[in-house]
Design an enzyme around this catalytic site. Sequence first.
Site, mmCIF file in Angstrom:
data_model
loop_
_atom_site.group_PDB
_atom_site.id
_atom_site.type_symbol
_atom_site.label_atom_id
_atom_site.label_comp_id
_atom_site.label_asym_id
_atom_site.label_seq_id
_atom_site.Cartn_x
_atom_site.Cartn_y
_atom_site.Cartn_z
ATOM 1 N N LYS A 183 6.146 -3.762 4.172
ATOM 2 C CA LYS A 183 5.136 -2.693 4.178
ATOM 3 C C LYS A 183 5.458 -1.606 5.202
ATOM 4 C CE LYS A 183 0.034 -2.364 4.351
ATOM 5 N NZ LYS A 183 -1.178 -3.247 4.442
ATOM 6 N N CYS A 239 -0.723 -2.476 -0.428
ATOM 7 C CA CYS A 239 -2.047 -2.060 0.064
ATOM 8 C C CYS A 239 -2.094 -0.597 0.493
ATOM 9 C CB CYS A 239 -2.491 -3.006 1.178
ATOM 10 S SG CYS A 239 -4.259 -2.873 1.559
ATOM 11 N N ASN A 254 -5.527 -6.105 0.252
ATOM 12 C CA ASN A 254 -6.729 -6.703 0.833
ATOM 13 C C ASN A 254 -7.520 -5.519 1.380
ATOM 14 O OD1 ASN A 254 -6.509 -9.959 1.530
ATOM 15 N ND2 ASN A 254 -4.514 -8.980 1.311
ATOM 16 N N ASN A 283 4.845 -7.397 7.024
ATOM 17 C CA ASN A 283 3.939 -7.654 5.904
ATOM 18 C C ASN A 283 4.782 -7.433 4.645
ATOM 19 O OD1 ASN A 283 1.934 -7.635 3.961
ATOM 20 N ND2 ASN A 283 0.474 -6.497 5.227
ATOM 21 N N GLU A 303 -3.457 -4.502 11.728
ATOM 22 C CA GLU A 303 -2.100 -4.595 11.164
ATOM 23 C C GLU A 303 -1.055 -3.976 12.076
ATOM 24 O OE1 GLU A 303 -1.320 -4.326 6.937
ATOM 25 O OE2 GLU A 303 -3.461 -3.978 6.622
ATOM 26 N N GLU A 360 -1.298 -8.979 -1.820
ATOM 27 C CA GLU A 360 -0.788 -8.913 -0.439
ATOM 28 C C GLU A 360 -1.231 -10.162 0.327
ATOM 29 O OE1 GLU A 360 -3.128 -6.289 2.004
ATOM 30 O OE2 GLU A 360 -1.423 -5.739 3.273
#
Lengths: 313, 313
Positions: B123, B168, B193, B106, B142, B46
């Site tokens: 994402k 993730c 991450n 993302n 995020e 990611e």
Amino acid sequence: MKNITVAVAQMGPIQKAETREQVVKRMIKLMDDAKQCGADLIVYPELTLTTFFPRYFMEDQAEIDSWFESEMPNAATIPLFTKAKFYGMAITFGYAELTSDGKHFNTSIFVDKSGSITGKYRKVHLPGHSEYDSNRDFQHLEKRYFQPGDLGFPVYRTLGGIFGMCICNDRRWPETYRVMGLKGVEMITLGYNTPSFNSQKSAEGSEDRLFHNRLVQQAGAYQNSTWVVGVAKAGIEDGHPLIGGSLIIDPGGKIVAEAKTEEDELIVHTCDLDSCIFGKTTVFDFSRHRRIEDYSIITSQTGVVVPKEKDGS
Amino acid sequence: MKNITVAVAQMGPIQKAETREQVVKRMIKLMDDAKQCGADLIVYPELTLTTFFPRYFMEDQAEIDSWFESEMPNAATIPLFTKAKFYGMAITFGYAELTSDGKHFNTSIFVDKSGSITGKYRKVHLPGHSEYDSNRDFQHLEKRYFQPGDLGFPVYRTLGGIFGMCICNDRRWPETYRVMGLKGVEMITLGYNTPSFNSQKSAEGSEDRLFHNRLVQQAGAYQNSTWVVGVAKAGIEDGHPLIGGSLIIDPGGKIVAEAKTEEDELIVHTCDLDSCIFGKTTVFDFSRHRRIEDYSIITSQTGVVVPKEKDGS
């Protein structure tokens, strides 16, 4: 702290000829031990009262029905209810249920400390097959003898918390835990009869079966931040081995207690239901993080639909 | 046998001052090694191109946008595309995507052996929070910098199989795997991450974080009978440790390869996509076993609704 002391009553094998009365005696022995450990709740396996009869192909309905209970409690099981009430202990166990209108279910009930049946669940995910299958090493005829449960996945307020049940193969399906997770479940109890070998792939033996048993329950616990309590009927029934591995899993997905034998064996742990709160309010705070608009095929589509050649989906 | 040799390219830490060009050089070094191993596909983490910037609270939009890519490939990443095409190797990696109409995602892309972008994923499950949170040991913003993905969970036919991606935190959600499982996915690739400590519970350290990392991916693989390939950006970025633990999981849920370091590290495994067939046609044959009529709240209800006091649900 909202502590519940849970006793997991793994049952060793039950042979075909053993009577309900004999089994109930073994169950009460485990209950006596659980009382010594201060248990608030004792959890017995799927179809606790008999051998795992779906391994036998039967065509005679009277023979089939002989494995079912048309009343609960009944003469054979009333001592269990009486003793539990005397001890002030909640109990949950599974049995084959024949309803007054002739329906057959793989059922479990939850009986509170006062002896009242406060929860009932009927197995939704029936594994196996409905006709004799000569390609299998042995039969697994749950789809023949039971119909799918018609109660969904209910949860119940009892013992100061929110409890739910599922049965055996249900535990392999993330939907099972999620439906109860969406109702705030804090402890899921489940029983299983799991053959030590895959009937369609004998190379998948007890080590793999125990691995999957742990994996699915640990994931269900973590992903819904709930306690999960799984209990086996274990050992060799009529030449057919069943895995043990009864266990208690915390809301972080960790195993806190696990059975060591394939016999009647009690494992006990005091579970703080408030330890569900952290996960439910952070990484698995569903209201903030779930994206149901992207999940639609989970409920609109039963089977697999693969993308066309040369195409996305 | 439908064999794909997969190289998992774990990346060690990327510091704030490191440029995309420096990172791409490291990526190409791993690609060179993957070529030596005969890889068909190399999987990067990611947000591969920069440090994990959502740990920094920023208010200036130009500063925020400096972490995003408005074109792909672009000047910094074209060497990656060129080299992969030269090697005839498919690649997938993640980056922060700024669209021409100003949206921030993302994102990860899948580039086939001919250098064409055949798959894109944005994402869906954004973790963390959108405003500065002084109650956390560190920030995880995020929800501030990205909007939820608008592409769902697509799967793609490529490399002779059916591939899907997630990123993730998506891996913690069983819905992620199930949506792709319902499209017949045979391999899910994902990067992450993941801080080595829970920002809201420092006692949850790297051992627990690695345990959860394995648990959710193994369950997702088993429950959908698919390969799952997870790859970390690992090590200490600007004083913030990230777990490693990149891994390849087979359709039975078993880990077949796992990274040992928190540095740039390649793990390689030849995966037979046909080994998905057994699970997909037996215990997880969805068309025979799923019971969507009992799953409805999974898609109709986002958050938890607990039963009323003294009531079932």
